[in-house]
Design an enzyme around this catalytic site. Structure first.
Site, short mmCIF file in Angstrom:
data_model
loop_
_atom_site.label_atom_id
_atom_site.label_comp_id
_atom_site.label_asym_id
_atom_site.label_seq_id
_atom_site.Cartn_x
_atom_site.Cartn_y
_atom_site.Cartn_z
N GLU A 235 -48.49 23.23 -2.11
CA GLU A 235 -48.50 23.37 -3.57
C GLU A 235 -47.49 24.32 -4.15
OE1 GLU A 235 -50.80 21.18 -6.35
OE2 GLU A 235 -51.37 23.23 -7.07
N ARG A 261 -19.45 37.55 -23.58
CA ARG A 261 -20.13 37.85 -24.99
C ARG A 261 -19.56 39.36 -25.35
NH1 ARG A 261 -21.17 36.60 -30.18
NH2 ARG A 261 -22.92 37.60 -30.98
N GLN A 272 -25.45 49.70 -20.66
CA GLN A 272 -26.58 49.74 -19.54
C GLN A 272 -27.73 49.15 -20.08
OE1 GLN A 272 -28.30 53.85 -18.58
NE2 GLN A 272 -26.69 53.86 -17.07
#
Length: 372
Positions: A235, A261, A272
């Site tokens: 799982e 962008r 940065q």
């Protein structure tokens, strides 16, 4: 071969991603998409060919599920698919009688029968060794009483594996029983609304003098802990391989956005404050990848991986939350709008630190294994 498995679901990307936003809003299980998953063959990956499976091992199956996470933007659907593989199919293949395998595994591997395992209880949480749901022997049957909570796939499942107490609390008092939906005495509650993974339905079960033939027991009475251990290893590895695929896609999406962008005359990735966030995202993704790969190889080789599994689950689930937070921050206004899916990634990530054993439980296990 593993690269082929990574791309197994890619040809169905458009169908798998159709109407994701609307389905998430509605909190509806996507039955049409489940049929698409059946077509991909993903649900057959980990099972023996004699039962309709593809015969792949642990690490190959992990790679296929990573590919699903990368391709499919519907994290709830992916989560239900992982549950389908590990909840009943995995333990049935390992511990079930030949008669039970022949009757049920072909329907599980094809996806015709949706499955769920009933472990968690309202008062028990992660304390699986002290279950309140009990089963008493009555001739050739067990009579089961009690209930279960937070059961993934329960509202749509056809087949359940019940973890019940047949003895005193502890690892030798646990037994697993296979039960079909609609059996008298088994009541399934409606889907419960939740923050994320909304297309993967979760619900309750109630057992009122539920009679289960002894022949539908997996393994011997009192060996449910062995079944649970076998299941939980897979799982964690299978479910969080999906998470790795999702994180990888999120990172690539965020890098592309930061390059394109522009603010104050330059790409936001040149600042940065943004680039360091992305660098941290990359390190978290690759750390998750290494832990999953190493732990998967250990489990497949049959080595003790108890500490590795606890660490892997914690590292990957927490990295998923943090990378989702970073993606929202970097995408700014777009990050909080539902139409772009960035905020959905964050909502989907939250439960990962809770299901399959909380981060706190995993740290307890690690500390215990270190002798603390």
């Amino acid at each position: 071969m593993t690269d082929d498995l990574f791309h197994l679901t890619a040809p169905w990307a458009r169908q798998l991603n159709a109407d994701t936003r609307a389905l998430d809003t509605a909190g509806a299980f996507p039955h049409d998409k489940w049929k698409i998953l059946q077509e991909t063959g993903l649900l057959r990956t980990h099972f023996a060919p004699e039962f309709g499976g593809a015969g792949h091992g642990v690490t190959a199956t992990m790679r296929a599920l990573e590919g699903l996470g990368y391709v499919c933007h519907d994290a709830g659907l992916s989560f239900s698919a992982s549950t389908q593989i590990v909840s009943v199919g995995v333990p049935l293949q390992r511990f079930g009688s030949q008669e039970l395998k022949e009757r049920h595994l072909p329907r599980i591997t094809s996806g015709e029968a949706i499955t769920a395992h009933a472990i968690t209880e309202e008062t028990g949480g992660s304390d699986a060794m002290n279950l309140a749901a009990t089963a008493r022997r009555d001739g050739d049957h067990y009579v089961v009483s009690g209930g279960k909570m937070f059961i993934t796939n329960a509202p749509v499942a056809d087949l359940f594996l019940l973890y019940v107490r047949t003895g005193t609390p502890g690892p030798f008092g646990l037994t697993t029983l296979l039960v079909e939906a609609g059996t008298p005495g088994l009541t399934t509650g409606p889907a419960m609304d939740k923050i994320g993974l909304r297309t993967s339905p979760v619900g309750t079960l109630r057992f009122d003098e539920l009679r289960v033939p002894v022949s539908q027991r997996l393994g011997q009475e009192g060996t449910g802990f062995l079944v649970l251990d076998h299941v939980m290893k897979r799982e964690v590895l299978f479910g969080f391989s999906i998470t790795l695929g999702e994180m990888t896609r999120r990172l690539e999406q965020t890098i592309t956005y930061a390059r394109n962008r522009h603010q104050f005359g330059q790409p936001i990735g040149s600042y940065q404050a943004v680039s360091h966030k992305i660098a941290d995202m990359k390190m978290r993704v690759e750390t998750a990848r290494k832990w999953l790969a190493d732990t998967g190889a250990k489990v497949e080789a049959g080595h003790d991986a108890s500490l590795d599994l606890a660490a892997t689950k914690t590292i990957v689930s927490e990295a998923n939350v943090q990378t989702a937070l970073d993606a929202v921050q970097i995408h700014g206004g777009r990050g909080v709008l539902t139409e772009h899916g960035i905020e959905r990634d964050l909502r989907n990530s939250i439960a990962g630190t809770i299901y399959s054993g909380t981060s706190e439980i995993q740290r307890n296990r690690i500390a215990t294994l270190l002798g603390l």
